[in-house]
Design an enzyme around this catalytic site. Structure first.
Site, short mmCIF file in Angstrom:
data_model
loop_
_atom_site.label_atom_id
_atom_site.label_comp_id
_atom_site.label_asym_id
_atom_site.label_seq_id
_atom_site.Cartn_x
_atom_site.Cartn_y
_atom_site.Cartn_z
N GLN A 56 8.93 -55.20 -35.19
CA GLN A 56 9.52 -53.93 -35.62
C GLN A 56 9.38 -52.89 -34.90
O GLN A 56 8.51 -52.59 -33.74
CB GLN A 56 8.55 -53.47 -36.93
N LYS A 78 18.45 -59.70 -37.62
CA LYS A 78 18.10 -58.28 -37.44
C LYS A 78 18.53 -57.29 -38.48
O LYS A 78 19.74 -57.36 -39.00
CB LYS A 78 18.70 -57.98 -36.02
N ASP A 180 21.54 -50.44 -22.04
CA ASP A 180 20.28 -50.48 -22.36
C ASP A 180 19.51 -51.79 -22.19
O ASP A 180 18.53 -52.42 -22.72
CB ASP A 180 20.07 -50.18 -23.95
#
Length: 343
Positions: A56, A78, A180
């Site tokens: 999480q 997800k 990212d």
């Protein structure tokens, strides 16, 4: 060295999932967990049962899921807020990562594998959630590093970088950048040949819509988006990420995975980190010296970083040359890309 590395990697993880994830949360509300055992229905009508929560963060959760009518698990769901960044990931997967397109690329480029996760289902749940479903792709590199409690060998880092370059070449060819790259977004499925996946496309950006590269404009986007320790200077400045952004981020990750250090490791303010990155972009030998310390600097790292730090904003990287440098270095180490990763 091991103690310093553990503290460093834990700090990176805390920054990524804490303060930095908080900035991401501006674009998406905090995700409330769903109870294990609850069922969701994808757009094709298939039902999926939440077996157990795997992880999480502020903006997303991962669950192990199964089909109620099947004993097969091996799928991951997800979960994010309906209008959060998970929508951006879904859009990327549907537009640029269709299984047929990936398979065609693999054949055309004579690859044995390409580590892009295949989305096998997606949908909305109640009025609040959006979800994506993937076959199981192993364990995150972040988790492996934390268990190993020591920096990764040069051999393993070069193998990882080679496989990630394959994925970046594919998504860049489809007009997108990842934006990212971090250990949290790299997954490894061990077997006869280790399969390395690049996941987490919530920040994926279409840098070349219609074949025309976006212009470089600082402050055109929210600055410092992504995992701040590893994002490119372009992202710090609020410019749209480009192909060089991904390759430079990979370079920062390579250094951190192998040495456990970056010159800005102890900094927490994004602007301070950006200032340090600016300084070392213009002095790659100093960056390497800071990270390697008294150890001899890897020639493969030096070659890679020198090349990617010199890229122009809209320049097309030479992926083959970058991969050849990593492959040649692996051969000198008595290894190869094809071998299983030996952590």
């Amino acid at each position: 060295v091991q103690k310093d590395f553990v503290e460093s990697i834990t700090a990176q993880h805390t920054l990524a999932t804490g303060k930095n994830k908080g900035r991401k949360a501006k674009h998406a509300s905090f995700v409330e967990p769903l109870p294990e055992g609850e069922e969701v229905t994808d757009t094709t009508g298939k039902k999926w049962k939440l077996i157990r929560q795997l992880s999480q963060s502020a903006t997303e959760l991962l669950y192990e899921v199964s089909r109620p009518s099947s004993k097969e698990l091996n799928h991951t769901l997800k979960l994010g807020t309906k209008d959060g960044r998970i929508f951006n990931e879904q859009n990327f997967l549907q537009r640029a990562a269709k299984p047929a397109s990936v398979e065609k690329w693999v054949k055309q480029n004579k690859l044995d594998f390409l580590g892009i996760p295949s989305c096998v289902g997606f949908g909305l749940h109640t009025d609040s959630y959006r979800f994506l479903i993937f076959p199981s792709i192993g364990e995150s590199l972040q988790s492996i590093i934390e268990k190993e409690n020591q920096p990764l060998s040069e051999e393993v880092v070069l193998q990882l970088a080679y496989r990630i370059l394959d994925v970046l070449h594919y998504i860049h060819s489809n007009e997108y950048v990842h934006a990212d790259i971090s250990a949290e977004n790299v997954y490894i499925k061990q077997g006869q040949r280790s399969q390395v996946y690049l996941v987490g496309y919530c920040h994926a950006f279409r840098y070349g819509p219609g074949g025309k590269h976006v212009e470089y404009r600082e402050a055109s986007r929210t600055p410092h988006e992504g995992t701040v320790q590893f994002i490119s200077l372009d992202a710090h400045k609020g410019a749209a990420p480009s192909r060089r952004s991904d390759l430079q981020s990979l370079g920062y990750c390579m250094l951190h995975w192998h040495t456990g250090l970056l010159p800005w490791t102890e900094l927490t303010q994004p602007q301070q980190i950006a200032t340090e990155k600016q300084r070392y972009m213009e002095d790659v030998p100093a960056l390497l010296s800071q990270c390697f310390g008294r150890r001899s600097v890897s020639r493969a790292f030096q070659t890679y970083l020198t090349a990617v730090m010199a890229l122009q904003y809209s320049e097309q990287p030479n992926y083959s040359t970058l991969k050849a440098g990593l492959s040649d270095a692996l051969v000198q180490l008595g290894a190869s890309v094809e071998e299983p990763l030996n952590f």
